[in-house]
Design a protein around this motif. Structure first.
Motif, PDB file in Angstrom:
ATOM      1  N   GLY A  19      53.224  57.431  44.337  1.00 37.89           N
ATOM      2  CA  GLY A  19      52.449  58.504  43.707  1.00 37.89           C
ATOM      3  C   GLY A  19      51.633  58.013  42.520  1.00 37.89           C
ATOM      4  O   GLY A  19      50.935  57.003  42.592  1.00 37.89           O
ATOM      5  N   SER A  53      53.864  51.952  36.643  1.00 42.98           N
ATOM      6  CA  SER A  53      54.988  52.094  35.717  1.00 42.98           C
ATOM      7  C   SER A  53      56.307  51.664  36.341  1.00 42.98           C
ATOM      8  O   SER A  53      57.128  51.020  35.694  1.00 42.98           O
ATOM      9  CB  SER A  53      55.083  53.547  35.257  1.00 42.98           C
ATOM     10  OG  SER A  53      53.830  54.000  34.806  1.00 42.98           O
ATOM     11  N   CYS A 108      49.091  43.397  48.445  1.00 37.79           N
ATOM     12  CA  CYS A 108      48.927  42.683  47.171  1.00 37.79           C
ATOM     13  C   CYS A 108      48.442  43.630  46.075  1.00 37.79           C
ATOM     14  O   CYS A 108      47.725  43.241  45.170  1.00 37.79           O
ATOM     15  CB  CYS A 108      47.953  41.517  47.370  1.00 37.79           C
ATOM     16  SG  CYS A 108      47.984  40.331  46.018  1.00 37.79           S
ATOM     17  N   THR A 130      47.968  40.163  53.293  1.00 40.03           N
ATOM     18  CA  THR A 130      47.283  41.349  52.780  1.00 40.03           C
ATOM     19  C   THR A 130      45.854  41.449  53.267  1.00 40.03           C
ATOM     20  O   THR A 130      45.201  40.439  53.526  1.00 40.03           O
ATOM     21  CB  THR A 130      47.281  41.336  51.227  1.00 40.03           C
ATOM     22  OG1 THR A 130      46.709  42.560  50.757  1.00 40.03           O
ATOM     23  CG2 THR A 130      46.499  40.163  50.652  1.00 40.03           C
ATOM     24  N   GLU A 174      43.548  42.994  51.359  1.00 38.62           N
ATOM     25  CA  GLU A 174      42.721  42.760  50.162  1.00 38.62           C
ATOM     26  C   GLU A 174      43.532  42.036  49.090  1.00 38.62           C
ATOM     27  O   GLU A 174      44.738  42.265  48.963  1.00 38.62           O
ATOM     28  CB  GLU A 174      42.251  44.094  49.545  1.00 38.62           C
ATOM     29  CG  GLU A 174      41.226  44.850  50.350  1.00 38.62           C
ATOM     30  CD  GLU A 174      41.710  46.241  50.737  1.00 38.62           C
ATOM     31  OE1 GLU A 174      42.869  46.587  50.450  1.00 38.62           O
ATOM     32  OE2 GLU A 174      40.907  46.967  51.354  1.00 38.62           O
ATOM     33  N   SER A 220      45.164  49.804  43.536  1.00 36.98           N
ATOM     34  CA  SER A 220      45.892  49.750  42.255  1.00 36.98           C
ATOM     35  C   SER A 220      44.957  49.601  41.058  1.00 36.98           C
ATOM     36  O   SER A 220      45.188  50.202  40.014  1.00 36.98           O
ATOM     37  CB  SER A 220      46.898  48.592  42.264  1.00 36.98           C
ATOM     38  OG  SER A 220      47.989  48.885  43.103  1.00 36.98           O
ATOM     39  N   SER A 224      48.497  53.527  32.802  1.00 40.80           N
ATOM     40  CA  SER A 224      49.302  53.814  31.609  1.00 40.80           C
ATOM     41  C   SER A 224      50.755  53.966  32.033  1.00 40.80           C
ATOM     42  O   SER A 224      51.065  54.099  33.224  1.00 40.80           O
ATOM     43  CB  SER A 224      48.841  55.121  30.960  1.00 40.80           C
ATOM     44  OG  SER A 224      47.511  55.012  30.522  1.00 40.80           O
TER      45      SER A 224
HETATM   46  C1  LIG Z   1      43.390  58.044  39.343  1.00 45.11           C
HETATM   47  C2  LIG Z   1      44.749  57.383  39.381  1.00 45.11           C
HETATM   48  C3  LIG Z   1      45.371  57.090  38.201  1.00 45.11           C
HETATM   49  C4  LIG Z   1      46.633  56.468  38.216  1.00 45.11           C
HETATM   50  N1  LIG Z   1      47.198  56.175  37.031  1.00 45.11           N
HETATM   51  C5  LIG Z   1      48.406  55.594  36.997  1.00 45.11           C
HETATM   52  C6  LIG Z   1      49.000  55.307  35.750  1.00 45.11           C
HETATM   53  O1  LIG Z   1      48.428  55.571  34.691  1.00 45.11           O
HETATM   54  N2  LIG Z   1      50.228  54.737  35.741  1.00 45.11           N
HETATM   55  C7  LIG Z   1      50.888  54.437  36.912  1.00 45.11           C
HETATM   56  O2  LIG Z   1      52.013  53.957  36.844  1.00 45.11           O
HETATM   57  N3  LIG Z   1      50.324  54.684  38.118  1.00 45.11           N
HETATM   58  C8  LIG Z   1      49.100  55.267  38.183  1.00 45.11           C
HETATM   59  N4  LIG Z   1      48.526  55.548  39.385  1.00 45.11           N
HETATM   60  C9  LIG Z   1      49.275  55.268  40.621  1.00 45.11           C
HETATM   61  C10 LIG Z   1      49.169  53.826  41.062  1.00 45.11           C
HETATM   62  O3  LIG Z   1      47.849  53.411  41.006  1.00 45.11           O
HETATM   63  C11 LIG Z   1      49.734  53.673  42.480  1.00 45.11           C
HETATM   64  O4  LIG Z   1      51.027  54.221  42.557  1.00 45.11           O
HETATM   65  C12 LIG Z   1      49.778  52.202  42.842  1.00 45.11           C
HETATM   66  O5  LIG Z   1      48.519  51.619  42.668  1.00 45.11           O
HETATM   67  C13 LIG Z   1      50.259  51.958  44.267  1.00 45.11           C
HETATM   68  O6  LIG Z   1      50.234  50.571  44.452  1.00 45.11           O
HETATM   69  P1  LIG Z   1      50.497  49.885  45.842  1.00 45.11           P
HETATM   70  O7  LIG Z   1      50.629  48.447  45.579  1.00 45.11           O
HETATM   71  O8  LIG Z   1      51.625  50.593  46.518  1.00 45.11           O
HETATM   72  O9  LIG Z   1      49.217  50.229  46.729  1.00 45.11           O
HETATM   73  P2  LIG Z   1      47.776  49.542  46.822  1.00 45.11           P
HETATM   74  O10 LIG Z   1      47.239  49.193  45.504  1.00 45.11           O
HETATM   75  O11 LIG Z   1      46.961  50.450  47.677  1.00 45.11           O
HETATM   76  O12 LIG Z   1      48.037  48.176  47.583  1.00 45.11           O
HETATM   77  C14 LIG Z   1      48.252  48.143  48.962  1.00 45.11           C
HETATM   78  C15 LIG Z   1      48.083  46.739  49.469  1.00 45.11           C
HETATM   79  O13 LIG Z   1      48.388  46.707  50.856  1.00 45.11           O
HETATM   80  C16 LIG Z   1      47.329  46.092  51.555  1.00 45.11           C
HETATM   81  N5  LIG Z   1      47.241  46.695  52.877  1.00 45.11           N
HETATM   82  C17 LIG Z   1      47.080  48.005  53.155  1.00 45.11           C
HETATM   83  N6  LIG Z   1      47.039  48.176  54.497  1.00 45.11           N
HETATM   84  C18 LIG Z   1      47.181  46.957  55.054  1.00 45.11           C
HETATM   85  C19 LIG Z   1      47.222  46.500  56.392  1.00 45.11           C
HETATM   86  N7  LIG Z   1      47.096  47.340  57.422  1.00 45.11           N
HETATM   87  N8  LIG Z   1      47.358  45.178  56.609  1.00 45.11           N
HETATM   88  C20 LIG Z   1      47.480  44.308  55.565  1.00 45.11           C
HETATM   89  N9  LIG Z   1      47.456  44.709  54.279  1.00 45.11           N
HETATM   90  C21 LIG Z   1      47.308  46.020  54.031  1.00 45.11           C
HETATM   91  C22 LIG Z   1      46.107  46.363  50.704  1.00 45.11           C
HETATM   92  O14 LIG Z   1      45.059  45.432  50.997  1.00 45.11           O
HETATM   93  C23 LIG Z   1      46.679  46.194  49.317  1.00 45.11           C
HETATM   94  O15 LIG Z   1      46.705  44.821  49.002  1.00 45.11           O
HETATM   95  C24 LIG Z   1      47.275  56.161  39.434  1.00 45.11           C
HETATM   96  C25 LIG Z   1      46.622  56.446  40.627  1.00 45.11           C
HETATM   97  C26 LIG Z   1      45.380  57.059  40.602  1.00 45.11           C
HETATM   98  C27 LIG Z   1      44.710  57.381  41.884  1.00 45.11           C
END
Ligand SMILES: Cc1cc2nc3c(=O)[nH]c(=O)nc-3n(C[C@H](O)[C@H](O)[C@H](O)COP(=O)(O)OP(=O)(O)OC[C@H]3O[C@@H](n4cnc5c(N)ncnc54)[C@H](O)[C@@H]3O)c2cc1C
Length: 416
Positions: free
Chosen positions: A92, A97, A123, A145, A147, A154, A160
């Motif tokens: 989410g 964090s 990544c 990955t 990207e 992210s 924050s």
């Molecule tokens: C506007 C906004 C503000 C936010 N502010 C905060 C904040 O202040 N503090 C906080 O803690 N969180 C915040 N968040 C939440 C946070 O950004 C997310 O929870 C976090 O970025 C999720 O990270 P992730 O690594 O799971 O996903 P992602 O960053 O989406 O990474 C997914 C990875 O998987 C790879 N991938 C996806 N599909 C495939 C596939 N089929 N094959 C190979 N690779 C794949 C992608 O290339 C990427 O490398 C915010 C989110 C938003 C939208």
């Protein structure tokens, strides 16, 4: 209330207790456990340089989808043939964090299989911290990955310390998740301390000012947290109002800073009512650089690769896989419980001389190393803003309106 903002509703409640009539209170406590909500009237706030908010300084507008699951992030395991898959996605608005704590949980499960090497899918901040944690536990790691970090969702976040922002709904998540959340939040908080004070300030603290034309008591709780009990998400998985989002901040009130009410006239803002807190935040480029550097120096490998269905993970040479695809798990893993929660930030030319954040009229601004970030929220929506919206196209008018609110906040600003 959106928890991307640096103030949570429990602090607001604590504040409204303290600010009534602007009387001086010392050590006014929240009714919950812990002592974080400490509100009192205090004096001057030194060193505030005005933010240069104007639309011609916008250098980027970023849109991101929070990967939200009503029951909280997915951290269970499954076998695909002879491959153990440990899920680590669906954080989410709290992924930055909770990243270290969530990685600790996932890597603990991986370690139970005693692997020499593991694969990490993804990544983003979750995949990268999982990979580094696995290395610290002695494993060789390859990240697969689509990207690299700098192109992931992210780095389109706010960045924050918001560990319970849209992390789960109270109902399906339940008490068991609350305990897990606390473990992850405490582990993460401690982990971030190792990055404080490093060159480039990968992790930093800044004062956050909340400005208002009215005493904070007149901002009814209702505006921030609508009354409970309206929702019925059983059929859709979608929350129906903000009150259904779980709130766990009180569990870590003993380690997170409280807030203070400034004496009228002591801050240079034109707004008469000012509250100050301090919050941790992450500078994406330097922090990402430190993480990547540690990963590569410890022999980590990155392979650019896109997976189209889960079975492909079983073809990898690593037989233990930590799965961190973020919102993309909705398609890749056919996880229909994953709900997009859209959010947008505008980035203005960096102002290194400014070292604080601001929140006024549903707009927040925070000066970070890589830009002055401005995020506008629609009034009255609270955590519901963007729920179910998967549109990743920037809306410039929304950002310009937010910049204008911050520009006006500095009209009548008193310098010196
Ligand atoms: C506007 C906004 C503000 C936010 N502010 C905060 C904040 O202040 N503090 C906080 O803690 N969180 C915040 N968040 C939440 C946070 O950004 C997310 O929870 C976090 O970025 C999720 O990270 P992730 O690594 O799971 O996903 P992602 O960053 O989406 O990474 C997914 C990875 O998987 C790879 N991938 C996806 N599909 C495939 C596939 N089929 N094959 C190979 N690779 C794949 C992608 O290339 C990427 O490398 C915010 C989110 C938003 C939208």
């Amino acid at each position: 209330m959106s928890f991307d903002r640096p103030f949570d509703r429990r602090r607001l409640l604590g504040h409204s207790l303290a600010a009534g009539g602007l009387v001086s209170l010392s050590g006014c406590m929240s009714p919950g456990r812990g002592a974080a909500v400490t509100s009192r009237i205090i004096g001057a706030s030194p060193g505030i340089v005005p933010m240069r908010a104007s639309v011609d300084r916008i250098i980027d507008i970023k849109v991101c989808l929070r990967p939200f699951r009503p029951q909280g992030p997915r951290l269970d395991t499954e076998m695909l043939g002879d491959t153990l898959v440990i899920h680590n996605y669906g954080h989410g608005g709290s992924g930055w964090s909770l990243s270290w704590g969530s990685a600790e949980v996932a890597v603990g499960k991986a370690a139970s299989a005693l692997p020499d090497r593991v694969a990490v899918v993804g990544c983003g901040i979750i995949g990268l911290t999982s990979a580094v944690m696995a290395q610290r536990a002695g494993m060789q790691v390859t990240i697969y990955t689509r990207e690299v970090f700098s192109r992931t969702r992210s780095v389109r976040a706010n960045g924050s310390w918001t560990p319970d922002s849209r992390i789960a709904l109270t109902q399906p998540a339940g008490e068991a998740f609350g305990a897990l959340w606390e473990r992850m939040a405490r582990f993460s908080w401690k982990s971030f301390r190792a990055y404080l004070g490093l060159p480039g300030n990968p992790v930093d603290f800044a004062d956050q000012y909340r400005l208002s034309d009215e005493p904070f008591t007149s901002h009814g709780e209702e505006e921030e947290a609508p009354p409970p009990g309206k929702g019925n998400y059983a059929s859709t998985g979608m929350p129906q109002d903000s009150s259904e989002f779980a709130s766990y901040g009180e569990r870590i009130a003993d380690i997170t800073p409280g807030h203070e009410v400034l004496a009228p006239g002591s801050a240079p803002f034109a707004a008469p009512y000012v509250r100050r807190s301090s919050n941790m935040f992450f500078n994406f480029s330097t922090y990402g650089h430190y993480l990547m550097q540690e990963f590569l120096e410890n022999g980590g490998k990155i392979e650019i690769r896109e997976f189209h269905e889960p079975g492909e993970l079983a073809q990898l040479k690593e037989k233990v896989v930590i799965n961190c695809p973020g919102y993309a798990a909705r398609d890749l893993w056919r996880d229909s419980k994953l709900i997009p929660v859209r959010g947008q930030t505008a980035w203005l030319i960096p102002q290194p001389e400014v070292h604080y954040g601001l929140y006024i009229n549903n707009v927040s601004a925070l000066s970070k190393a890589d830009g002055l970030m401005i995020q506008a929220f629609r009034p009255g929506l609270g955590d519901m803003e963007g729920v179910g919206d998967s549109n990743e196209l920037p809306d410039r008018a929304e950002s310009e309106a937010g910049v204008e609110v911050i520009r006006k906040a500095f009209m009548g600003f008193r310098i010196g």
